[in-house]
Design an enzyme around this catalytic site. Structure first.
Site, PDB file in Angstrom:
ATOM      1  N   HIS A 157       0.775  -1.137  -0.133  1.00 31.74           N
ATOM      2  CA  HIS A 157       0.134   0.181   0.121  1.00 31.74           C
ATOM      3  C   HIS A 157       0.833   1.278   0.042  1.00 31.74           C
ATOM      4  O   HIS A 157       0.434   2.401   0.412  1.00 31.74           O
ATOM      5  CB  HIS A 157      -0.982   0.009   1.163  1.00 31.74           C
ATOM      6  CG  HIS A 157      -1.633  -1.253   1.505  1.00 31.74           C
ATOM      7  ND1 HIS A 157      -2.838  -1.447   0.960  1.00 31.74           N
ATOM      8  CD2 HIS A 157      -1.398  -2.311   2.190  1.00 31.74           C
ATOM      9  CE1 HIS A 157      -3.465  -2.547   1.275  1.00 31.74           C
ATOM     10  NE2 HIS A 157      -2.111  -3.262   1.963  1.00 31.74           N
ATOM     11  N   SER A 278      14.705  21.687 -16.421  1.00 34.00           N
ATOM     12  CA  SER A 278      13.511  22.619 -16.585  1.00 34.00           C
ATOM     13  C   SER A 278      13.948  23.769 -17.260  1.00 34.00           C
ATOM     14  O   SER A 278      14.741  24.365 -17.273  1.00 34.00           O
ATOM     15  CB  SER A 278      13.061  22.729 -15.174  1.00 34.00           C
ATOM     16  OG  SER A 278      12.154  23.942 -15.197  1.00 34.00           O
ATOM     17  N   LYS A 284      16.042  22.023 -11.538  1.00 35.82           N
ATOM     18  CA  LYS A 284      15.436  20.828 -11.513  1.00 35.82           C
ATOM     19  C   LYS A 284      16.196  19.515 -12.339  1.00 35.82           C
ATOM     20  O   LYS A 284      16.959  19.839 -13.177  1.00 35.82           O
ATOM     21  CB  LYS A 284      14.153  20.964 -12.437  1.00 35.82           C
ATOM     22  CG  LYS A 284      13.218  21.621 -11.536  1.00 35.82           C
ATOM     23  CD  LYS A 284      12.332  20.880 -10.511  1.00 35.82           C
ATOM     24  CE  LYS A 284      11.449  20.073 -11.408  1.00 35.82           C
ATOM     25  NZ  LYS A 284      10.539  19.450 -10.626  1.00 35.82           N
ATOM     26  N   GLU A 291       9.154   8.615 -17.205  1.00 41.40           N
ATOM     27  CA  GLU A 291       7.817   9.143 -17.081  1.00 41.40           C
ATOM     28  C   GLU A 291       7.217   8.866 -18.454  1.00 41.40           C
ATOM     29  O   GLU A 291       6.208   8.388 -18.776  1.00 41.40           O
ATOM     30  CB  GLU A 291       7.510  10.597 -16.893  1.00 41.40           C
ATOM     31  CG  GLU A 291       8.038  11.016 -15.614  1.00 41.40           C
ATOM     32  CD  GLU A 291       7.976  12.371 -15.561  1.00 41.40           C
ATOM     33  OE1 GLU A 291       6.985  13.418 -15.105  1.00 41.40           O
ATOM     34  OE2 GLU A 291       9.276  13.107 -15.658  1.00 41.40           O
TER      35      GLU A 291
END
Ligand code: ARG
Length: 472
Positions: A157, A278, A284, A291
């Protein structure tokens, strides 16, 4: 305007917009190698059976060789008016060698031709992808072997549950991809049967030797029913399903890489080469490629569902709907190949932050089960022990401490058996080492599992030629 090879019974040329609508050439040109191989085999067989002369067969095979060279060199003129790759090559052949070229299509239809091309193409790509999966499996094993003692929290979980060896976690990935290898093997076998000689749907009146063309093309058998031969696309569903489970696994793995590379987890650092920056925030470093692996999963699932939808409700035998099989299949195979490469690259270059993993494994009361198990060794029923330790967890939580920071008095107040408890048995290394069941996370078991994984990978690599055909 060129005239279609089937123009005989028509009085008017096709509407121009319909030409574009009907053409598959922008997609199926990729089958040119397979199409030429199929045509050569067919021509040789026609000559061997006395249907065309040896001389014509030689002219055809030589002409097809020249066309292959032109396509390879990039100076073949793909014209949309040719509709598909089969017509494009046949027209070019006729333009090159004349009447001998006009004899090639004797006893053949584009229906058995396209099914043959797709099966040949799938034989090649399923093997390549299976090989690619094995490379990823090898990378995973190496990462496990390079980090044999690293411990991280295991989750259920997404809540800390019990500590596990990092190598054990990696091996879970390995077995996922082992099953995917098996699915590609199945897809390969499903493609391994020749439709050639089924002609349009009913077979042919020419004495075609289907065994001969099948053998020449490397198929281990012929499809026994001509209707089935031209309308079956199950082998594509098998390949798409193999792509789907593989990319689902890649996506789950990618999700973990994304989480783990966040500051909150800090378990790994992705290499610069596999990260992006970024455009506004200078600090970043984003896991874009992980992704994208996750994001492209939708495309492949869509490709599978798309083909299922095309096939649903189709009557026998060939229907033009079947032309819609290619785009999704090519897309799924290409997308998966890139996603496998990206994942392999990320895993091969990431840095393992073992201290962070170890720190993470300290929290979350992950020795609670072991504390209960200790009481069980003293004769308490497990349910009683569970409840008692639950209360200790509550106490520790309320007072902001770890289980190992509870005082002897507190423990003894809960149960006098704790007098015999040796605190070091609650250390994560100990907790991990206790889990010695087959397939468990104890180092001895993981070492055993690594050996098994290596031998499975070796067996699979040896089976890559997928020799045995499936019964059709
Ligand atoms: N381009 C077609 C396809 O991909 C080839 C078969 C066409 N057959 C036909 N009878 N129109 O399915």
């Amino acid at each position: 305007m060129s005239t279609q090879l089937w123009a005989g019974r028509f009085e008017a040329a096709p509407d121009e917009a319909m030409q574009t609508f009907g053409a598959s050439l922008p997609i199926d040109w990729r089958l040119w190698r397979e199409d030429i191989a199929g045509s050569r085999a067919h021509a040789r067989m026609l000559a061997a059976q006395g249907v065309i002369s040896e001389q014509d067969a030689l002219a055809i095979t030589a002409g097809l060789g020249r066309i292959a060279a032109r396509i390879e060199a990039g100076d073949f003129d793909f014209r949309i008016a040719d509709e598909d790759i089969h017509m494009a090559i046949e027209s070019a052949l006729i333009a090159d060698i004349g009447d001998a070229g006009r004899r090639l299509h004797t006893g053949r239809s584009r229906n058995d031709q396209v099914a043959t091309d797709m099966r040949l193409y799938l034989l090649r790509r399923t093997r390549e992808l299976a090989e690619r999966i094995n490379r990823l499996r090898a990378t995973i094993l190496k990462l496990a072997e390079d980090n044999p003692e690293v411990i991280l929290p295991g989750y259920t979980h997404l809540q800390k549950a019990q500590p596990v060896l990092f190598a054990h976690h990696l091996l879970a990935w390995f077995w996922m991809f082992s099953r995917d290898f098996g699915r590609f093997k199945t897809a390969h076998r499903a493609a391994d049967a020749s439709p050639l000689g089924a002609a349009a749907l009913a077979g042919s009146g020419y004495p075609l030797d289907r065994q001969m063309t099948a053998a020449e093309l490397g198929f281990s058998q012929v499809i026994p029913n001509s209707l089935d031969a031209v309308s079956d696309r199950d082998f594509l569903l098998d390949a798409l399903f193999a792509c789907t489970t593989t990319v689902l696994h890649l996506s789950r793995l990618a999700e973990e890489l994304i989480l783990w590379s966040s500051e909150e987890f800090g378990f790994i650092t992705l290499a610069d080469a596999f990260s992006t920056g970024s455009s506004i925030m200078p600090q970043k470093k984003n896991p874009d490629f992980a992704e994208l692996v996750r994001g492209r999963t939708g495309r492949i699932v869509g490709d599978l569902v798309g083909l299922i939808t095309v096939l649903k409700g189709l009557p026998l035998a060939y229907n033009k709907d079947l032309q819609e099989d290619k785009k999704g299949v090519f897309d799924a195979l290409d997308t998966l190949e890139l996603a496998l490469g990206a994942t392999d690259g990320m895993l091969a270059t990431l840095r393992v932050n073992s201290e962070h993993m170890f720190d993470g494994a300290q929290g979350g009361y992950m020795a609670a089960t072991d504390l209960a198990d200790f009481l069980v060794t003293r004769g308490l029923p497990f349910r009683r022990a569970h409840e008692l330790v639950g209360r200790l967890v509550l106490l520790a939580e309320k007072t902001g401490r770890r289980l190992s920071q509870l005082t002897t008095e507190e423990l003894l107040a809960a149960d006098e058996n704790f007098a015999d408890l040796q605190p070091e048995t609650l250390a994560v290394e100990h907790v991990v080492a206790r889990r010695t069941t087959e397939g468990g996370t104890a180092p001895v078991r993981v070492a055993e599992q690594l050996l098994l994984a290596h031998s499975r990978l070796r067996e699979d690599a040896a089976a890559l030629n997928f020799e045995d055909g499936e019964e059709h």
